[in-house]
Design a protein around this motif. Sequence first.
Motif, PDB file in Angstrom:
ATOM      1  N   PRO A  95       3.402  -3.974  -5.205  1.00  0.00           N
ATOM      2  CA  PRO A  95       2.217  -4.362  -4.392  1.00  0.00           C
ATOM      3  C   PRO A  95       1.108  -4.631  -5.556  1.00  0.00           C
ATOM      4  CG  PRO A  95       3.060  -2.496  -3.314  1.00  0.00           C
ATOM      5  CD  PRO A  95       3.700  -2.609  -4.550  1.00  0.00           C
ATOM      6  N   LEU A  96       0.921  -3.724  -6.392  1.00  0.00           N
ATOM      7  CA  LEU A  96      -0.086  -4.122  -7.546  1.00  0.00           C
ATOM      8  C   LEU A  96       0.141  -5.354  -8.387  1.00  0.00           C
ATOM      9  CD1 LEU A  96      -2.553  -3.119  -8.910  1.00  0.00           C
ATOM     10  CD2 LEU A  96      -1.124  -1.849 -10.447  1.00  0.00           C
ATOM     11  N   ASP A  98       1.827  -8.010  -7.364  1.00  0.00           N
ATOM     12  CA  ASP A  98       1.598  -9.174  -6.336  1.00  0.00           C
ATOM     13  C   ASP A  98       0.029  -9.354  -6.193  1.00  0.00           C
ATOM     14  OD1 ASP A  98       4.153  -9.217  -5.743  1.00  0.00           O
ATOM     15  OD2 ASP A  98       4.162  -8.226  -3.831  1.00  0.00           O
ATOM     16  N   TRP A  99      -0.525  -8.289  -6.088  1.00  0.00           N
ATOM     17  CA  TRP A  99      -2.055  -8.400  -6.237  1.00  0.00           C
ATOM     18  C   TRP A  99      -2.478  -8.912  -7.633  1.00  0.00           C
ATOM     19  CZ3 TRP A  99      -6.236  -7.174  -9.345  1.00  0.00           C
ATOM     20  CH2 TRP A  99      -7.470  -6.991  -8.941  1.00  0.00           C
TER      21      TRP A  99
ATOM     22  N   THR B  88      -9.038  -4.630  -1.375  1.00  0.00           N
ATOM     23  CA  THR B  88      -7.883  -5.328  -1.458  1.00  0.00           C
ATOM     24  C   THR B  88      -7.060  -4.644  -2.757  1.00  0.00           C
ATOM     25  OG1 THR B  88      -8.409  -7.195  -2.903  1.00  0.00           O
ATOM     26  CG2 THR B  88      -8.638  -7.559  -0.533  1.00  0.00           C
ATOM     27  N   ALA B  92      -3.680  -2.279  -2.577  1.00  0.00           N
ATOM     28  CA  ALA B  92      -2.434  -2.682  -3.577  1.00  0.00           C
ATOM     29  C   ALA B  92      -2.006  -1.370  -4.485  1.00  0.00           C
ATOM     30  CB  ALA B  92      -2.904  -3.836  -4.434  1.00  0.00           C
TER      31      ALA B  92
END
Lengths: 112, 112
Positions: A95-96, A98-99, B88, B92
């Motif tokens: 997720p990081l 992707d962020w 956000t 993440a």
Amino acid sequence: MARNRPYTCGLDAAIDVVGGKWKATVLWTLEDQGPLRFGELRRAIPAVTEKMLIQQLRELEADGLVHREIYHQVPPKVEYSLTDFGRTLEVALRPLGDWGHANMARIEATHP
Amino acid sequence: MARNRPYTCGLDAAIDVVGGKWKATVLWTLEDQGPLRFGELRRAIPAVTEKMLIQQLRELEADGLVHREIYHQVPPKVEYSLTDFGRTLEVALRPLGDWGHANMARIEATHP
DNA sequence: TCAGGTACTCACCAAGACGTCAGTACGGGA
DNA sequence: TCCCGTACTGACGTCTTGGTGAGTACCTGA
């Protein structure tokens, strides 16, 4: 990395493990391209120097994230791969990643 | 932090933003305890020095992750809070924080 | 015989991240 | 009048991180 123990939260600990300049890239490359020899890894990350690659790999190995398989051949062959533990980190890191990917333009713009 | 641009993957960019020694802690504290005054933040993270806290806050503000609200009072009052963008990031970051929390004992044990 | 490729190790150095400590302006309360 | 607490700023020094460039042992193939 600047070790910061005892850790006040899980994030501290995680960033401690993954915060080296090349560690995220190495993890991502190994996940993406499977087991790689030292030379292959180096060519996959052109900007890294040999010394730094070795140093980061040793630390990742010490943390149990990367497995180092030595083949007793000539010329020498050493293969690096993610361990199961390394793969759990990779999942937590996604997720990081992707962020960062989604906001890369913004990050590059605001950084001096 | 050691800037590493152009970024080869989103992870690089993200770690660039969150890799400062205290940034993860600050983000986590602000998310957890809502808007905080400078002094409250400092007391919430006892190990940080004033200078480092200010420095990290300034960088987080420059990255658009933290909002700085100045109240023109005497004595001065400045309140810090996460922006939407900061939130956000926090989302993440959560899987990584969970990973670090779950494996903290292992990480502390293997680190010299 | 000698260069080449493998995977390293080591000494040295520069940059910058981090820490310490002192100092600032402002008004309130004793 | 003087000290306190607020939220800073700046000089200075140290220590870590990362980079450079050299050297290592081994066997292969020309």
